[in-house]
Every structure is written in structure tokens, then in C-alpha cells.
Design a protein around this motif. Structure first.
Motif, PDB file in Angstrom:
ATOM      1  N   THR A   1      -9.111 -10.842  10.715  1.00 23.90           N
ATOM      2  CA  THR A   1     -10.701  -9.924  11.021  1.00 23.90           C
ATOM      3  C   THR A   1     -11.094  -9.846   8.969  1.00 23.90           C
ATOM      4  OG1 THR A   1      -9.021  -7.808  11.490  1.00 23.90           O
ATOM      5  CG2 THR A   1     -11.660  -7.232  11.337  1.00 23.90           C
ATOM      6  N   SER A   2     -10.773 -10.930   8.996  1.00 29.87           N
ATOM      7  CA  SER A   2     -11.371 -11.723   7.691  1.00 29.87           C
ATOM      8  C   SER A   2     -12.215 -12.890   7.614  1.00 29.87           C
ATOM      9  CB  SER A   2     -10.281 -11.498   6.544  1.00 29.87           C
ATOM     10  OG  SER A   2     -10.803 -10.443   5.859  1.00 29.87           O
ATOM     11  N   ASN A   3     -11.766 -13.480   9.154  1.00 27.58           N
ATOM     12  CA  ASN A   3     -12.411 -14.521   9.104  1.00 27.58           C
ATOM     13  C   ASN A   3     -14.362 -14.268   9.901  1.00 27.58           C
ATOM     14  OD1 ASN A   3     -13.316 -17.407  10.715  1.00 27.58           O
ATOM     15  ND2 ASN A   3     -10.955 -17.078  11.544  1.00 27.58           N
ATOM     16  N   PRO A   4     -14.891 -14.999   8.764  1.00 25.93           N
ATOM     17  CA  PRO A   4     -16.389 -14.714   9.471  1.00 25.93           C
ATOM     18  C   PRO A   4     -16.849 -15.498  10.997  1.00 25.93           C
ATOM     19  CG  PRO A   4     -16.254 -15.691   6.933  1.00 25.93           C
ATOM     20  CD  PRO A   4     -14.362 -15.907   7.886  1.00 25.93           C
ATOM     21  N   TYR A   5     -15.648 -16.649  11.458  1.00 25.73           N
ATOM     22  CA  TYR A   5     -16.392 -17.262  12.506  1.00 25.73           C
ATOM     23  C   TYR A   5     -15.876 -15.670  13.552  1.00 25.73           C
ATOM     24  CZ  TYR A   5     -16.732 -19.844  15.823  1.00 25.73           C
ATOM     25  OH  TYR A   5     -17.197 -20.908  18.044  1.00 25.73           O
ATOM     26  N   VAL A   6     -14.782 -15.184  13.440  1.00 28.95           N
ATOM     27  CA  VAL A   6     -14.689 -14.015  14.546  1.00 28.95           C
ATOM     28  C   VAL A   6     -15.277 -12.919  14.806  1.00 28.95           C
ATOM     29  CG1 VAL A   6     -12.306 -15.333  15.592  1.00 28.95           C
ATOM     30  CG2 VAL A   6     -12.856 -13.729  13.425  1.00 28.95           C
TER      31      VAL A   6
ATOM     32  N   SER B   1      -7.276  -5.193  16.708  1.00 26.22           N
ATOM     33  CA  SER B   1      -7.527  -7.034  15.936  1.00 26.22           C
ATOM     34  C   SER B   1      -6.572  -7.417  15.250  1.00 26.22           C
ATOM     35  CB  SER B   1      -9.026  -7.369  16.054  1.00 26.22           C
ATOM     36  OG  SER B   1      -8.930  -7.021  14.663  1.00 26.22           O
ATOM     37  N   GLY B   2      -4.961  -6.200  15.553  1.00 26.84           N
ATOM     38  CA  GLY B   2      -4.406  -6.090  14.440  1.00 26.84           C
ATOM     39  C   GLY B   2      -3.834  -7.744  15.151  1.00 26.84           C
ATOM     40  N   ASN B   3      -1.512  -7.686  14.610  1.00 26.22           N
ATOM     41  CA  ASN B   3      -0.472  -8.064  14.458  1.00 26.22           C
ATOM     42  C   ASN B   3       0.354  -7.135  15.186  1.00 26.22           C
ATOM     43  OD1 ASN B   3       0.383  -7.060  12.392  1.00 26.22           O
ATOM     44  ND2 ASN B   3       0.140  -9.186  10.681  1.00 26.22           N
ATOM     45  N   ARG B   4       0.699  -5.902  15.580  1.00 19.61           N
ATOM     46  CA  ARG B   4       1.648  -5.611  15.611  1.00 19.61           C
ATOM     47  C   ARG B   4       0.879  -4.480  16.847  1.00 19.61           C
ATOM     48  NH1 ARG B   4       3.407  -8.397  13.006  1.00 19.61           N
ATOM     49  NH2 ARG B   4       5.231  -8.495  11.612  1.00 19.61           N
ATOM     50  N   ASN B   5       1.710  -4.493  18.000  1.00 19.52           N
ATOM     51  CA  ASN B   5       1.485  -3.665  19.308  1.00 19.52           C
ATOM     52  C   ASN B   5       2.530  -3.015  19.444  1.00 19.52           C
ATOM     53  OD1 ASN B   5       2.682  -6.257  20.156  1.00 19.52           O
ATOM     54  ND2 ASN B   5       0.580  -6.404  21.606  1.00 19.52           N
ATOM     55  N   PHE B   6       3.760  -2.860  19.252  1.00 18.30           N
ATOM     56  CA  PHE B   6       5.479  -2.336  20.252  1.00 18.30           C
ATOM     57  C   PHE B   6       4.689  -1.128  20.548  1.00 18.30           C
ATOM     58  CE2 PHE B   6       6.778  -4.798  15.953  1.00 18.30           C
ATOM     59  CZ  PHE B   6       6.604  -5.736  16.740  1.00 18.30           C
ATOM     60  N   GLU B   7       5.108  -0.485  21.911  1.00 17.94           N
ATOM     61  CA  GLU B   7       4.948   0.536  22.288  1.00 17.94           C
ATOM     62  C   GLU B   7       5.762   2.044  20.678  1.00 17.94           C
ATOM     63  OE1 GLU B   7       5.708   2.677  26.303  1.00 17.94           O
ATOM     64  OE2 GLU B   7       6.849   0.636  25.783  1.00 17.94           O
ATOM     65  N   GLY B   8       4.481   2.499  21.161  1.00 22.34           N
ATOM     66  CA  GLY B   8       4.981   4.046  20.320  1.00 22.34           C
ATOM     67  C   GLY B   8       3.778   3.998  18.665  1.00 22.34           C
TER      68      GLY B   8
ATOM     69  N   ALA C   1      -5.929  -9.113  20.146  1.00 27.78           N
ATOM     70  CA  ALA C   1      -6.919  -9.279  21.043  1.00 27.78           C
ATOM     71  C   ALA C   1      -7.663  -9.936  19.278  1.00 27.78           C
ATOM     72  CB  ALA C   1      -6.917  -9.132  21.893  1.00 27.78           C
ATOM     73  N   SER C   2      -8.448 -11.094  19.895  1.00 31.41           N
ATOM     74  CA  SER C   2      -9.421 -11.016  18.450  1.00 31.41           C
ATOM     75  C   SER C   2     -10.680 -10.389  18.548  1.00 31.41           C
ATOM     76  CB  SER C   2      -9.974 -12.475  18.547  1.00 31.41           C
ATOM     77  OG  SER C   2     -11.012 -12.771  20.269  1.00 31.41           O
ATOM     78  N   PRO C   3     -11.127 -10.236  18.148  1.00 30.42           N
ATOM     79  CA  PRO C   3     -12.056  -8.970  17.304  1.00 30.42           C
ATOM     80  C   PRO C   3     -13.044  -8.888  18.672  1.00 30.42           C
ATOM     81  CG  PRO C   3     -11.799  -9.835  15.449  1.00 30.42           C
ATOM     82  CD  PRO C   3     -11.153 -10.849  15.935  1.00 30.42           C
ATOM     83  N   PRO C   4     -14.074 -10.919  19.051  1.00 34.37           N
ATOM     84  CA  PRO C   4     -15.161 -10.500  19.987  1.00 34.37           C
ATOM     85  C   PRO C   4     -14.261  -9.669  21.639  1.00 34.37           C
ATOM     86  CG  PRO C   4     -14.789 -12.036  18.443  1.00 34.37           C
ATOM     87  CD  PRO C   4     -13.529 -11.937  17.943  1.00 34.37           C
TER      88      PRO C   4
ATOM     89  N   SER D   1     -22.231 -18.788  21.869  1.00 37.50           N
ATOM     90  CA  SER D   1     -22.126 -19.997  21.864  1.00 37.50           C
ATOM     91  C   SER D   1     -21.329 -20.360  20.672  1.00 37.50           C
ATOM     92  CB  SER D   1     -22.435 -20.763  22.210  1.00 37.50           C
ATOM     93  OG  SER D   1     -24.020 -20.820  21.010  1.00 37.50           O
ATOM     94  N   SER D   2     -20.359 -21.161  20.256  1.00 34.40           N
ATOM     95  CA  SER D   2     -20.478 -21.982  18.704  1.00 34.40           C
ATOM     96  C   SER D   2     -21.648 -22.116  18.187  1.00 34.40           C
ATOM     97  CB  SER D   2     -19.281 -22.936  18.946  1.00 34.40           C
ATOM     98  OG  SER D   2     -18.222 -22.827  19.944  1.00 34.40           O
ATOM     99  N   GLU D   3     -23.007 -22.922  19.233  1.00 32.13           N
ATOM    100  CA  GLU D   3     -23.680 -23.134  18.337  1.00 32.13           C
ATOM    101  C   GLU D   3     -24.746 -21.775  18.000  1.00 32.13           C
ATOM    102  OE1 GLU D   3     -22.092 -26.528  19.923  1.00 32.13           O
ATOM    103  OE2 GLU D   3     -22.682 -24.017  20.939  1.00 32.13           O
ATOM    104  N   GLU D   4     -24.618 -20.100  18.533  1.00 35.75           N
ATOM    105  CA  GLU D   4     -25.393 -19.567  18.230  1.00 35.75           C
ATOM    106  C   GLU D   4     -24.332 -18.867  16.779  1.00 35.75           C
ATOM    107  OE1 GLU D   4     -26.567 -17.323  21.499  1.00 35.75           O
ATOM    108  OE2 GLU D   4     -24.368 -17.961  22.180  1.00 35.75           O
ATOM    109  N   ILE D   5     -22.869 -18.912  16.394  1.00 40.45           N
ATOM    110  CA  ILE D   5     -22.164 -18.415  15.915  1.00 40.45           C
ATOM    111  C   ILE D   5     -22.486 -18.849  14.224  1.00 40.45           C
ATOM    112  CG2 ILE D   5     -19.848 -17.651  15.211  1.00 40.45           C
ATOM    113  CD1 ILE D   5     -18.532 -17.007  17.769  1.00 40.45           C
TER     114      ILE D   5
END
Length: 340
Positions: A176-181, A269-276, A288-291, A328-332
Motif C-alpha cells: 500500500t506504499s508502492n506508488p505503482y500499485v 491488500s494486507g498480509n494476514r487473512n486467517f479465519e476469524g 490481493a493487490s490494491p487494484p 496498462s503499465s504505460e497508463e500507470i
């Protein structure tokens, strides 16, 4: 490539090298390095090269300072110049990853390392419904898998099925601190808004970047209004949904889930998804990625094949597909260049 130090019983280091390094942007390197705990390493190291020098200039270092740093690194044989013959380095062991083999994926529904290629998502989801209860299973009887739970949301009739998204969160994490995504997510929102797509009002959407800098560059790009239009308003900074700070979902939605035993989904878009952990009522949680978070919010379900099924239908009845809203990559790159 992997570099294992002598005390590898306590530490596991990855040292990245190879022909593809020169093409890997700094933001991607930072994301990969900082996410090392998610792939089982203590630390991920990238070489110091021209990309590093570009970053130093971008962040305000003078030409004299950058030149001094480069000279020091070269003198100590710590700088990698891809225009020169490369020295073969010896590592304890090696792993090879071809960048052309990398494909879009999500992780889930209950563990961050259960990778699911995007093109296999629908098949994998149905397998999870059928499988016995476990990391990849919910044991939903076949006769109940098409159940429709009807409810009323703010006076309007609505319904939920297994796999329907009730939480979609772009939440603070390395990516979430990656400008590209992040700009990619904003462009997905813009394309969707331009086509007249909307997120169902009972899906709890949020945007909680890890830094105020994210707010500044998205606002400067003129794209924040499109995220807002889809419900991805900035709710704060720091960890939110993936540590359980997702807050309550609508009472009518909650009742529909519990009374009908619906396996509802969250996409974040985090990194933890355990049930509950994300929310007690979202038994399926996908990273998932932010997009992709925006895309799944628009689709309203994880039970979808983005290649063959529409992500939404406009008021005029036009079927809109994933490829129609994916930048597209070009648009970003074009939007990103305007911010420098």
C-alpha cells in the motif's frame, strides 16, 4: 538466488541477483524485501545499482552526495553495474525465478501462503466449498452451495450467496506504499466510474494507506475522487482490516450471513487473512493487490472468472469485463511521471 549464512538455524537470508534485476523498479524491490516474513525469510537483499542511485536523487540527495556514494560503493566492490561483465558469486544454494513466469494471484482463503492464480480462482473457490473443513475447505453440502440469502438493506431488497464480498479494504501494508500499485488501484476506480460501474452499497470499503505521502500523490494525480466514488475513502493510516480492525458490518448483512450459514468473503491488500482475524463473519479472506481489491469490490464476489465473466453491467445493459478496467503499465507510468 539464496544466500544462507553459517548461522542459518536462526536466520534465513535471500540475496537477489540475475539478469532481470536491472529491470525491477525500486518500489517492487522494496515490497518484495519487506515482505520477506511472508515467504519465510528473515531478510531479502537487493543489489545496490543504478536504481538505488535514482532513488537517492528522487528523494532529494544532491548530485555531489550521490556521486560520493557511488564512488564509495564502487571502491568497495559493492556496486553492481550491469554494463560491465558480471562476477559470478558463490552462494550456499540457489533458487531460480523467471520473471516472465510471474502471473496475477491472490492468496487464501485462510492463509497468506495459499497462492491462487487469478485464472484459477473460480475453480479453486468451488473446490474450497466442497473440501472438508480445513485451510482450503468449508464442507458446504452440494445442495446448499447455490443458496440465496435475501435481506433488506436501507429499504432495498438484496441478497447474498457463498463467496459474496462484504469487506473490501485497501489496508496499510508494504504494497500500500508502492506508488505503482496504489495508482493502479486509483486508475481501476477511474475506469470503472467512467463506465458507470458501482460497488454494492452493503460492501464495506475502506482505504488506509501506510503513509500520508500516499494521500498526497493520489490527490495530486486527481484520482482520489474516483476511489471516493466507489466508497474507498481514506479512513486513517496504519494497520486496519488485516489485524481485525475492520469494524462492524451492517446489521442486516450480518443477520443474512449468520441465519443462512453463508460463507462471506473479504478481499484486502494486507498480509494476514486467517479465519476469524479479519472479521468473525468473513470465513473466506483473500489477500490481493490494491487494484485487485477494487476489482473484486466491483464484482461483488470471489466466485468469478475474470477472463470469461463480466465484472459488472452498466445501466445500459453493457457487459464490462476485467480487461476493460485494468490499466496498462504505460497508463500507470504516465500518471506516475506527472508527479515527479
Amino acid at each position: 538466488m539464496i544466500n544462507l549464512p553459517l548461522n542459518n538455524c536462526f536466520f534465513f537470508y535471500l540475496s537477489y541477483a540475475g539478469e532481470g534485476m536491472s529491470e525491477l523498479p525500486l518500489a517492487d524491490r522494496a515490497t518484495i524485501a519487506n515482505m520477506s516474513p511472508e515467504y519465510g525469510a528473515t531478510m531479502g537483499f537487493f543489489p545496490v545499482d543504478h536504481v538505488t542511485l535514482q532513488y537517492l536523487k528522487l528523494t532529494g540527495r544532491s548530485d555531489e552526495t550521490v556521486s560520493m556514494i557511488e564512488s564509495y560503493l564502487r571502491a568497495n566492490k559493492m556496486f553492481v553495474d550491469y554494463n560491465e561483465p558480471q562476477v559470478e558469486r558463490v552462494y550456499s544454494s540457489y533458487l531460480e525465478l523467471k520473471l516472465e513466469d510471474v502471473e496475477p494471484c491472490v492468496s487464501g482463503p485462510k492463509r497468506p501462503h495459499d497462492r491462487v492464480p487469478l485464472k484459477e480462482m473460480k475453480v479453486d473457490w468451488h473446490a474450497c466449498l466442497n473440501n472438508k473443513v480445513g485451510f482450503k475447505g468449508f464442507a458446504i453440502p452440494t445442495e446448499s452451495q447455490n443458496k440465496v440469502a435475501e435481506f433488506t438493506f436501507n429499504g432495498t431488497k438484496a441478497h447474498l450467496r457463498h463467496g459474496d464480498v462484504v469487506i473490501a479494504a485497501i489496508t496499510s501494508c508494504t504494497n500500500t506504499s508502492n506508488p505503482y500499485v496504489m495508482l493502479g488501484a486509483a486508475l481501476v476506480a477511474k475506469k470503472a466510474c467512467d463506465l458507470g460501474l458501482e460497488v454494492k452499497p452493503w460492501i464495506k470499503t475502506s482505504l488506509a494507506p501506510g503513509s500520508g505521502v500516499v494521500t498526497k500523490y493520489i490527490e495530486r494525480s486527481g484520482l482520489q475522487k474516483y476511489l471516493n466514488q466507489l466508497g474507498f475513502h481514506i479512513v486513517g493510516y496504519g494497520c486496519t482490516t488485516c489485524i481485525g480492525n475492520s469494524g462492524d458490518i451492517n446489521e442486516a448483512v450480518a443477520s443474512a450471513i449468520t441465519e443462512n450459514d453463508i460463507v462471506a468473503a473479504a478481499v484486502l491488500s494486507g498480509n494476514r487473512n486467517f479465519e476469524g482475524r479479519v472479521h468473525p463473519l468473513t470465513r473466506a479472506n483473500y489477500l490481493a493487490s490494491p487494484p485487485l481489491v477494487v476489482a473484486y469490490a466491483l464484482a461483488g464476489t470471489v466466485d468469478i472468472d475474470f477472463e470469461t465473466e463480466p465484472i459488472g453491467i452498466t445501466k445500459d445493459g453493457e457487459r464490462i469485463f476485467f480487461k476493460d478496467i485494468w490499466p496498462s503499465s504505460e497508463e500507470i507510468a504516465s500518471v506516475s511521471s506527472l508527479l515527479c
